[in-house]
Design a protein around this motif. Structure first.
Motif, mmCIF file in Angstrom:
data_model
loop_
_atom_site.group_PDB
_atom_site.id
_atom_site.type_symbol
_atom_site.label_atom_id
_atom_site.label_comp_id
_atom_site.label_asym_id
_atom_site.label_seq_id
_atom_site.Cartn_x
_atom_site.Cartn_y
_atom_site.Cartn_z
ATOM 1 N N SER A 65 0.918 -1.181 -0.010
ATOM 2 C CA SER A 65 -0.208 -0.185 0.069
ATOM 3 C C SER A 65 0.851 1.354 0.035
ATOM 4 O O SER A 65 1.824 1.181 0.399
ATOM 5 C CB SER A 65 -0.976 -0.065 1.291
ATOM 6 O OG SER A 65 -0.101 -0.032 2.443
ATOM 7 N N GLN B 253 -7.923 9.094 -0.830
ATOM 8 C CA GLN B 253 -9.134 8.631 -0.072
ATOM 9 C C GLN B 253 -9.620 7.794 -1.225
ATOM 10 O O GLN B 253 -9.990 6.229 -0.516
ATOM 11 C CB GLN B 253 -10.207 9.548 -0.095
ATOM 12 C CG GLN B 253 -11.356 9.136 0.948
ATOM 13 C CD GLN B 253 -11.000 8.361 2.117
ATOM 14 O OE1 GLN B 253 -10.338 9.234 2.864
ATOM 15 N NE2 GLN B 253 -11.682 7.417 2.731
ATOM 16 N N LYS B 254 -9.712 7.896 -2.528
ATOM 17 C CA LYS B 254 -10.142 6.672 -3.492
ATOM 18 C C LYS B 254 -9.279 5.416 -3.406
ATOM 19 O O LYS B 254 -9.715 4.425 -3.379
ATOM 20 C CB LYS B 254 -10.002 7.421 -4.905
ATOM 21 C CG LYS B 254 -10.698 6.535 -5.910
ATOM 22 C CD LYS B 254 -10.628 7.151 -7.250
ATOM 23 C CE LYS B 254 -11.343 6.148 -8.195
ATOM 24 N NZ LYS B 254 -11.426 6.794 -9.570
ATOM 25 N N GLN B 255 -7.778 5.728 -3.330
ATOM 26 C CA GLN B 255 -6.944 4.442 -3.117
ATOM 27 C C GLN B 255 -7.387 3.832 -1.989
ATOM 28 O O GLN B 255 -7.244 2.466 -1.754
ATOM 29 C CB GLN B 255 -5.686 5.126 -3.301
ATOM 30 C CG GLN B 255 -5.013 5.520 -4.471
ATOM 31 C CD GLN B 255 -3.554 6.105 -4.377
ATOM 32 O OE1 GLN B 255 -3.198 6.912 -3.537
ATOM 33 N NE2 GLN B 255 -2.716 5.759 -5.410
ATOM 34 N N ARG B 256 -7.531 4.576 -0.824
ATOM 35 C CA ARG B 256 -7.573 3.856 0.684
ATOM 36 C C ARG B 256 -8.839 2.843 0.525
ATOM 37 O O ARG B 256 -8.739 1.817 1.034
ATOM 38 C CB ARG B 256 -7.995 4.939 1.831
ATOM 39 C CG ARG B 256 -6.550 5.711 1.887
ATOM 40 C CD ARG B 256 -6.983 6.620 3.161
ATOM 41 N NE ARG B 256 -6.102 7.383 3.589
ATOM 42 C CZ ARG B 256 -5.699 8.248 4.593
ATOM 43 N NH1 ARG B 256 -6.767 8.279 5.370
ATOM 44 N NH2 ARG B 256 -4.817 9.078 4.728
ATOM 45 N N GLU B 257 -9.862 3.396 -0.032
ATOM 46 C CA GLU B 257 -11.345 2.532 -0.081
ATOM 47 C C GLU B 257 -10.936 1.560 -1.008
ATOM 48 O O GLU B 257 -11.679 0.388 -0.659
ATOM 49 C CB GLU B 257 -12.424 3.540 -0.600
ATOM 50 C CG GLU B 257 -12.785 4.640 0.108
ATOM 51 C CD GLU B 257 -13.017 4.312 1.676
ATOM 52 O OE1 GLU B 257 -13.784 3.101 1.660
ATOM 53 O OE2 GLU B 257 -12.732 4.930 2.405
ATOM 54 N N ALA B 258 -10.287 1.429 -2.015
ATOM 55 C CA ALA B 258 -9.938 0.261 -2.819
ATOM 56 C C ALA B 258 -9.335 -0.798 -1.953
ATOM 57 O O ALA B 258 -9.414 -1.892 -1.782
ATOM 58 C CB ALA B 258 -9.316 0.503 -4.151
ATOM 59 N N TYR C 69 -8.844 -0.923 1.393
ATOM 60 C CA TYR C 69 -9.582 -1.478 2.453
ATOM 61 C C TYR C 69 -10.441 -2.774 2.120
ATOM 62 O O TYR C 69 -10.723 -3.354 3.061
ATOM 63 C CB TYR C 69 -10.393 -0.465 3.300
ATOM 64 C CG TYR C 69 -9.603 0.507 4.045
ATOM 65 C CD1 TYR C 69 -8.648 0.194 5.009
ATOM 66 C CD2 TYR C 69 -9.747 1.974 4.040
ATOM 67 C CE1 TYR C 69 -8.060 1.224 5.657
ATOM 68 C CE2 TYR C 69 -9.200 2.958 4.636
ATOM 69 C CZ TYR C 69 -8.285 2.505 5.547
ATOM 70 O OH TYR C 69 -7.499 3.272 6.338
ATOM 71 N N ARG C 70 -10.804 -2.902 0.974
ATOM 72 C CA ARG C 70 -11.662 -3.912 0.444
ATOM 73 C C ARG C 70 -10.753 -5.177 0.425
ATOM 74 O O ARG C 70 -11.531 -6.388 0.444
ATOM 75 C CB ARG C 70 -12.265 -3.655 -1.016
ATOM 76 C CG ARG C 70 -13.417 -2.520 -0.813
ATOM 77 C CD ARG C 70 -14.400 -2.320 -2.170
ATOM 78 N NE ARG C 70 -13.527 -1.796 -3.169
ATOM 79 C CZ ARG C 70 -13.519 -0.813 -3.531
ATOM 80 N NH1 ARG C 70 -14.191 0.213 -2.797
ATOM 81 N NH2 ARG C 70 -12.911 -0.227 -4.659
ATOM 82 N N HIS D 129 -4.561 -1.947 6.361
ATOM 83 C CA HIS D 129 -5.178 -2.090 7.676
ATOM 84 C C HIS D 129 -4.232 -2.197 9.010
ATOM 85 O O HIS D 129 -4.820 -1.897 10.131
ATOM 86 C CB HIS D 129 -5.725 -3.685 7.703
ATOM 87 C CG HIS D 129 -6.880 -4.041 6.657
ATOM 88 N ND1 HIS D 129 -7.972 -3.042 6.945
ATOM 89 C CD2 HIS D 129 -6.945 -4.356 5.576
ATOM 90 C CE1 HIS D 129 -8.873 -3.514 5.738
ATOM 91 N NE2 HIS D 129 -8.179 -4.104 4.985
ATOM 92 N N ARG E 209 -8.644 1.636 10.737
ATOM 93 C CA ARG E 209 -9.915 2.566 10.815
ATOM 94 C C ARG E 209 -10.691 1.943 12.049
ATOM 95 O O ARG E 209 -10.216 1.021 12.865
ATOM 96 C CB ARG E 209 -10.839 2.422 9.451
ATOM 97 C CG ARG E 209 -10.206 2.970 8.445
ATOM 98 C CD ARG E 209 -11.066 3.127 7.273
ATOM 99 N NE ARG E 209 -11.671 1.995 6.645
ATOM 100 C CZ ARG E 209 -12.464 2.097 5.534
ATOM 101 N NH1 ARG E 209 -12.905 3.041 5.179
ATOM 102 N NH2 ARG E 209 -12.994 0.810 5.242
#
Length: 439
Positions: free
Chosen positions: A25, A33-38, A40-41, A48, A53
């Motif tokens: 990562s 933020q967009k990279q983070r959301e991808a 986190y999935r 993590h 979070r």
């Protein structure tokens, strides 16, 4: 000077390591933020652990870390080593492939006053506190900070090149387009060569000031709680990626300034009139020519306004003596100091470095085209285009004992998180090399 130690690295197990691209990562302070959301999935992605979070982020990171260790998702190497880390990359518009050569190890977490690890920028207390809490709860480091040492003889590169003949794993391409390769040196005689080389040198911190200060804060807390400590406990050390500043594979990219607002709702004409007291102003036909027009020219900047008009502005040499900030000659000579003093303070009235760091009217943007687009889209009033800072300037400022304006440097490429993990727990950091600490 700098004391370094090998470590028993934690890494993704051999099955997962075959697909390491899925688990690495970006660093916590550059991930969007967009990279983070991808990321986190993916329940096994290193984000993590690095940017947890939840209501109790540090506690969530600890819970997940323990689970990953107990189930074998992460495994610790049996022997301590120095981890060689190469990054292959290209710059926009160039076909040349660069290779930045370096190695990851533990370095003693020196206080700034020790004058061993040198900084070039200030930090935000809130970010330092977040990093310190995460380290205190997990005793685990998921990404190395980036430090620079200077060795004009390149005495360590031959050992690193040899280790790279048998890499542990590599990415196909990370988020920034670089290819990352990891190898390890576990031969004690070679490790001692690395220790001896760094023992003669200072280290300039290129990236990761908040993470490094988090380690300093944790170490200070542990020293206070353990007055009889030996100085060799794991919490005395910090995970760092060290590269040779004498190499030509170190790139510092410019960070432009985007003026989201103009104090007092200045008009473009009023802004230009105020600038004219300090700068020579030359209108230019095409804004896309600005980087080339200012390249290599001291105290020169590009200016792009919402009207679509572009300008090259350059400080009038005779006014430089008005730069009254209490800092060193080396800092006063920087382009970005000139920009912050004469544009932000004298023209816009945002007085002093502290006020400027807190002012919400400025954004720091690396992409030149993004600057122009955001002005055209009405998101900003103006863009100030800058030249990159040179490595020579970084070294001169650090050795002067001062710091640069905020967001002065963007070392490229960035290291990645999750490629190698480091524990500072007592039972995992006691190994024979510590007997030679401080040689």
């Amino acid at each position: 000077m700098a004391e370094i130690q090998p470590l028993r690295g934690w890494r993704y197990n051999p099955v997962l390591s075959q697909h390491i691209d899925e688990y690495v990562s970006p660093l916590f302070d550059v991930v969007s933020q967009k990279q983070r959301e991808a990321l986190y999935r993916n329940p096994l992605n290193s984000i993590h652990l690095s940017v947890p979070r939840g209501d109790d982020p540090a506690g969530e990171a600890l819970r997940r870390l323990q689970e990953w260790q107990e189930t074998g998702i992460l495994r610790q190497d049996e022997l301590p080593g120095i981890y060689v880390y190469y990054q292959y990359f290209r710059l926009p518009g160039s076909s040349r492939e660069f290779c930045r050569k370096g190695f990851m190890c533990h370095i003693r977490a020196y206080a700034w006053t020790d004058n061993v690890v040198l900084r070039h920028e200030n930090t935000l207390p809130s970010s330092v506190n977040d990093r310190a809490e995460l380290l205190a709860r997990t005793e685990f480091q998921s990404s190395a900070t980036h430090g620079l040492y200077r060795d004009d003889a390149f005495e360590l590169e031959r050992w690193m090149d040899e280790a790279m003949l048998d890499p542990l794993y590599e990415t196909a391409e990370d988020y920034q387009g670089a290819r990352d390769v990891l190898a390890v040196i576990q031969d004690s005689r070679i490790i001692e060569q690395f220790q001896a080389a760094l023992a003669q040198r200072q280290v300039i911190l290129a990236d990761g000031h908040h993470r490094y200060e988090g380690s300093l804060a944790y170490r200070q807390a542990q020293l206070a709680a353990n007055p009889n400590s030996t100085g060799q406990e794991g919490w005395n050390y910090h995970l760092m990626y060290l590269t040779n500043s004498a190499a030509d594979d170190l790139r510092i990219l410019p960070t432009h300034r985007l003026l989201l607002e103009l104090p007092g709702d200045l008009t473009d004409a009023e802004l230009l009139a105020r600038l004219e007291a300090y700068f020579l102003i030359l209108p230019k036909e095409d804004a896309y020519d600005l980087p080339e027009l200012i390249a290599g020219k001291q105290w020169a900047f590009g200016l792009y306004l919402r009207s679509g008009q572009a300008y090259k502005i350059r400080l009038r040499p005779e006014v430089h003596t008005q730069l009254s900030w209490d800092t060193t000659t080396e800092v006063k000579a920087l382009d970005l100091t000139v920009l912050h003093f004469f544009v932000l303070e004298k023209v816009l009235g945002i007085v002093g470095p502290d006020a400027q760091r807190q002012w919400p009217g400025v954004a720091y943007v690396r992409s030149f085209s993004e600057c122009l687009k955001r002005v055209d889209d009405g998101e900003a009033r103006a863009a100030l285009i800058t030249n990159e800072v040179t490595m020579d300037e970084v070294e001169r400022v650090c050795h002067s004992g001062a710091v640069m304006p905020p967001k002065s440097t963007f070392f490229y490429p960035k290291t990645i998180g999750g490629f190698l993990f480091s524990s500072i727990r007592a039972e995992e950091t006691a190994h024979p090399f510590l007997a030679g600490a401080g040689k």
